[in-house]
Design a protein around this motif. Structure first.
Motif, PDB file in Angstrom:
ATOM      1  N   ASP A   1       0.829  -1.211   0.000  1.00 41.70           N
ATOM      2  CA  ASP A   1       0.000   0.000   0.000  1.00 41.70           C
ATOM      3  C   ASP A   1       0.860   1.257   0.000  1.00 41.70           C
ATOM      4  O   ASP A   1       0.521   2.257  -0.651  1.00 41.70           O
ATOM      5  N   GLN A   2       1.967   1.229   0.728  1.00 42.06           N
ATOM      6  CA  GLN A   2       2.852   2.392   0.767  1.00 42.06           C
ATOM      7  C   GLN A   2       3.481   2.643  -0.599  1.00 42.06           C
ATOM      8  O   GLN A   2       3.663   3.786  -1.011  1.00 42.06           O
ATOM      9  N   GLU A   3       3.798   1.568  -1.317  1.00 41.35           N
ATOM     10  CA  GLU A   3       4.335   1.744  -2.670  1.00 41.35           C
ATOM     11  C   GLU A   3       3.279   2.360  -3.587  1.00 41.35           C
ATOM     12  O   GLU A   3       3.573   3.252  -4.391  1.00 41.35           O
ATOM     13  N   LYS A   4       2.031   1.908  -3.461  1.00 42.74           N
ATOM     14  CA  LYS A   4       0.950   2.496  -4.254  1.00 42.74           C
ATOM     15  C   LYS A   4       0.776   3.982  -3.922  1.00 42.74           C
ATOM     16  O   LYS A   4       0.540   4.800  -4.817  1.00 42.74           O
ATOM     17  N   HIS A   5       0.893   4.300  -2.632  1.00 43.33           N
ATOM     18  CA  HIS A   5       0.752   5.701  -2.215  1.00 43.33           C
ATOM     19  C   HIS A   5       1.853   6.562  -2.822  1.00 43.33           C
ATOM     20  O   HIS A   5       1.588   7.658  -3.332  1.00 43.33           O
ATOM     21  N   GLU A   6       3.096   6.082  -2.759  1.00 39.98           N
ATOM     22  CA  GLU A   6       4.200   6.860  -3.306  1.00 39.98           C
ATOM     23  C   GLU A   6       4.092   6.984  -4.818  1.00 39.98           C
ATOM     24  O   GLU A   6       4.374   8.043  -5.389  1.00 39.98           O
ATOM     25  N   MET A   7       3.677   5.910  -5.492  1.00 38.11           N
ATOM     26  CA  MET A   7       3.470   5.995  -6.942  1.00 38.11           C
ATOM     27  C   MET A   7       2.413   7.045  -7.267  1.00 38.11           C
ATOM     28  O   MET A   7       2.583   7.838  -8.204  1.00 38.11           O
ATOM     29  N   SER A   8       1.342   7.058  -6.491  1.00 39.67           N
ATOM     30  CA  SER A   8       0.278   8.031  -6.722  1.00 39.67           C
ATOM     31  C   SER A   8       0.784   9.454  -6.516  1.00 39.67           C
ATOM     32  O   SER A   8       0.403  10.370  -7.255  1.00 39.67           O
ATOM     33  N   PHE A   9       1.636   9.640  -5.516  1.00 38.27           N
ATOM     34  CA  PHE A   9       2.168  10.973  -5.245  1.00 38.27           C
ATOM     35  C   PHE A   9       2.977  11.499  -6.436  1.00 38.27           C
ATOM     36  O   PHE A   9       2.764  12.621  -6.913  1.00 38.27           O
ATOM     37  N   PHE A  10       3.902  10.683  -6.935  1.00 40.01           N
ATOM     38  CA  PHE A  10       4.719  11.122  -8.069  1.00 40.01           C
ATOM     39  C   PHE A  10       3.884  11.253  -9.333  1.00 40.01           C
ATOM     40  O   PHE A  10       4.105  12.171 -10.134  1.00 40.01           O
ATOM     41  N   ALA A  11       2.933  10.338  -9.520  1.00 45.70           N
ATOM     42  CA  ALA A  11       2.049  10.447 -10.683  1.00 45.70           C
ATOM     43  C   ALA A  11       1.261  11.751 -10.637  1.00 45.70           C
ATOM     44  O   ALA A  11       1.078  12.425 -11.659  1.00 45.70           O
ATOM     45  N   GLY A  12       0.812  12.135  -9.443  1.00 46.31           N
ATOM     46  CA  GLY A  12       0.036  13.363  -9.301  1.00 46.31           C
ATOM     47  C   GLY A  12       0.836  14.603  -9.630  1.00 46.31           C
ATOM     48  O   GLY A  12       0.347  15.527 -10.294  1.00 46.31           O
ATOM     49  N   VAL A  13       2.096  14.646  -9.153  1.00 43.60           N
ATOM     50  CA  VAL A  13       2.937  15.813  -9.431  1.00 43.60           C
ATOM     51  C   VAL A  13       3.186  15.945 -10.927  1.00 43.60           C
ATOM     52  O   VAL A  13       3.066  17.029 -11.517  1.00 43.60           O
ATOM     53  N   ARG A  14       3.527  14.832 -11.562  1.00 41.14           N
ATOM     54  CA  ARG A  14       3.786  14.872 -13.003  1.00 41.14           C
ATOM     55  C   ARG A  14       2.527  15.241 -13.782  1.00 41.14           C
ATOM     56  O   ARG A  14       2.545  16.112 -14.660  1.00 41.14           O
ATOM     57  N   ALA A  15       1.446  14.544 -13.463  1.00 45.84           N
ATOM     58  CA  ALA A  15       0.217  14.748 -14.234  1.00 45.84           C
ATOM     59  C   ALA A  15      -0.283  16.181 -14.120  1.00 45.84           C
ATOM     60  O   ALA A  15      -0.694  16.791 -15.120  1.00 45.84           O
TER      61      ALA A  15
END
Length: 678
Positions: free
Chosen positions: A435-449
């Motif tokens: 879950d923490q990996e999913k959270h971190e992926m979402s964070f970076f995806a959000g900044v880029r997107a």
């Protein structure tokens, strides 16, 4: 952490009194050289060791503390291999007691008696050399300090030396003697539970009864003096007491101690949900009465409510109420779950004390303009929209996101799992590593997107300013000519683009988001995938939901990076969750960036993947073979040349900005995290 002091550089400890300093120099043999290497037993060592150990335990809190005293103690002159003797004594005393972790079976162990090979260079107790064991025997037989007797008899029991029952009994009795009259602290708890554990190991009912009686008294005293406090002292002993008395064959087991009353009092005094759950876990197996079990569950939730009421901050109160709601749901207490939910809803988002952290990365003008130029470089506005339709997933490449997520996980996130909020209420806790990996992926995806979307929104605005806003019919014709196979979907998308250009981002998002699900469903139908679900029992027939549609497309061929972007943007819990937010009327940001991302997602499936192999001015009535559609799903928007390089440069710089934001977030959390007190 256990350490092998015998392997350290020459010892040089300093002690002092009111008059002078005395430096204790390294021990040496007759030649005046420090002794190192394997220990060799010498009968003369026993009396020396007994005196040193008794002196050390006279004031020591535990065996480790005694080992520190041995390091500084003077050894009589003329003692052969004195340094080696000191080393094995320190090693023996560094084997320390260790309570079983919370939530596991109650007990206390002599580390490293678990056979794990020891720590800090110490050999496992069972592998201790015979010469050292001979020294242990001599010490155990001659020392007088109760703590010393307990420790060395325990070592010999773990080494399987001699009569195990006799060793365990003498050790356990000595542990109980050693704690007599002492204030209850963690070392006392360890010795009490170790005596109980030894009694269980050799099935000594008398020692078991004595250990349980001592623990019962200790717990009662602590709870009477400081109700609801010192869980690290109380809970381990309650866990041991809850196991009940040792069963003796042929004799009915009747507990002479009122453990249930003690557990009930602990539950009433508890003000922490986690500790309340531990107490409830101990109480449940002791009764089969459903009414009693429900009462235990209600007291467990009540402790969470008490903790919430005492919370000094709204954010802490929210967390405690969430714990109460989760426990009430798990224990099938809907009335208490509703009470907890109502309390959570009553907390205003503005009172939660959220703080915004930000970071910026300068973007050179020539890079930004190089990305924006294709929107207006052609005499025809259609070429600008073609550039929009050819761009890569705004969230970035899936492998890059995974790499960032793995590197971003910090020690703090492992201790304090991230808790996500939506609309001012807890949405998801990233408790596991996955879950923490999913959270971190979402964070970076959000900044880029978000940042790519801002650039893209600027490009679309420039297109409208340069050419004028295309009419609805012209946009429908454009989307149909680029491959859209559904005139109604093309018109919906056209309206959504025009709402965007007129600044009505909310209408744009509300039109475009539902169209994505229809486009995904139409593609699966075109591929002859049997996704319709027939009626079953009381479940009506119908098509599956959004997540299932995306998963089905991904199983067939959909590019993984695009599939992740779709889930991140439209679904949850790790993502923007746009589709569910607008469907349920929840508060959401209706910004140009969100509108652009929604338009981008819909256009991929409704227009780009809908196209034939030529992709330009083709009839939407052309029947496509399955392989053509699958190939386009696998590579819906291949970029090449300058645009690809520019987008890569932007993504790289935005990734650096994401790292900066994450670092600020971690530092802020560290400053706001209170220190733990035992």
């Amino acid at each position: 952490m256990a350490m092998n002091y015998g392997n350290l550089a020459p010892l040089a400890a300093t002690t002092s009194d009111d008059s002078q300093d005395e430096t204790v120099q390294p021990d040496a043999d007759a030649a005046g050289e420090a002794i190192r290497g394997p220990y060799e037993f010498d009968a003369a060592h026993v009396s020396v060791a007994v005196s040193m150990v008794d002196d050390a335990f006279a004031t020591a809190v535990d065996s480790f503390d005694a080992g520190l005293s041995i390091m500084k103690a003077a050894i009589p002159a003329g003692t052969v291999r004195a340094a080696s003797l000191r080393a094995v004594l320190v090693d023996a005393l560094t084997n320390s007691l260790r309570l079983a972790p919370g939530g596991e079976k109650a007990g206390c162990f002599l580390d490293p008696a678990d056979g794990g090979g020891g720590s800090g260079g110490l050999a496992a107790i069972r592998e201790t050399p015979d010469d050292v064991v001979r020294l242990w025997r001599g010490i155990a037989a001659s020392v007088s300090a109760a703590g010393a007797v307990a420790h060395f008899e325990d070592l010999l029991f773990c080494r399987h030396d001699g009569n195990g029952r006799a060793r365990a009994t003498r050790s356990g009795e000595a542990y109980l003697t050693a704690v007599h009259g002492r204030a209850v602290d963690i070392p006392v708890v360890e010795m009490l539970i170790r005596a109980w554990t030894l009694a269980r190991n050799v099935r000594n009912s008398g020692l078991d009864a004595d250990a349980r009686s001592a623990m019962f008294t200790a717990v009662s005293d602590v709870m009477a003096a400081r109700p609801g406090e010192r869980p690290g002292v109380v809970l381990p002993m309650l866990a041991a007491l809850a196991a009940g008395p040792l069963e003796v064959k042929g004799t009915p087991t009747v507990d002479p101690l009122d453990v249930d009353g003690l557990l009930r009092q602990a539950a009433e005094d508890c003000h922490d949900g986690r500790h309340a759950s531990e107490i409830a876990r101990l109480r449940r197996p002791r009764t089969s009465d459903p009414v009693a079990r429900e009462a235990i569950a209600r007291e467990e939730v009540a402790a969470c409510f008490r903790s919430a009421d005492a919370a000094p901050q709204a954010a802490v109160r929210m967390i405690r109420l969430e714990e109460a709601a989760q426990i009430a749901k798990k224990r099938s207490l809907p009335d208490l779950e509703r009470v907890a939910a109502a309390g959570m809803q009553a907390i205003k988002p503005a009172d939660l004390g959220f703080q915004v952290v930000s970071a910026s990365e300068p973007l050179p003008t020539h890079v930004a303009e190089g990305f924006l130029h294709p929107y207006t470089r052609s005499p025809d506005w259609r070429d600008g929209l073609d550039f929009f339709l050819a761009s890569d997933p705004p969230s970035g490449d899936i492998d890059d996101l995974r790499s960032h997520a793995r590197q971003a996980r910090s020690g703090l996130s492992l201790i304090l799992p991230p808790l996500l909020f939506a609309g001012g209420l807890p949405r998801m806790r990233a408790a596991t590593a996955a879950d923490q990996e999913k959270h971190e992926m979402s964070f970076f995806a959000g900044v880029r997107a978000e940042n790519i979307a801002r650039l893209t929104a600027e490009g679309l605005d420039r297109l409208a300013a340069h050419y004028g806003i295309p009419s609805e019919d012209d946009l429908v014709d454009f989307f149909m000519s680029r491959g859209s196979r559904d005139p109604r979907a093309a018109r919906t998308l056209a309206k959504a683009f025009r709402h965007f250009w007129h600044g009505d981002y909310e209408s744009s998002i509300h039109l475009a988001a539902p169209a994505f699900e229809g486009a995904a469903r139409n593609l699966l139908i075109e591929l002859d995938e049997g996704i319709y679900r027939a009626q079953a029992d009381k479940e009506p027939g119908g098509y599956p939901g959004l997540y299932t549609l995306i998963s089905e497309l991904e199983k067939l061929a959909l590019d993984e990076s695009w599939a992740y972007f779709f889930r991140w943007l439209l679904g949850g819990p790790y993502g923007a969750n746009i589709r569910n937010t607008i469907a349920h009327g929840l508060p959401s940001e209706m910004s140009p960036a969100v509108a652009v991302l929604t338009l981008r997602a819909v256009s991929v499936l409704a227009v780009v993947v809908g196209a034939t192999s030529t992709r330009v001015h083709t009839s939407n009535n052309i029947t496509r073979d399955r392989e053509t559609v699958l190939n386009m799903l696998a590579s819906p928007t291949p970029l090449s040349g300058k645009s690809d390089r520019l987008l890569g440069w932007v993504a790289d710089r935005l990734g650096r900005a994401a790292w900066t934001v994450d670092l600020l977030r971690i530092r802020l959390a560290r400053r706001r995290t209170p220190k733990n007190h035992t």
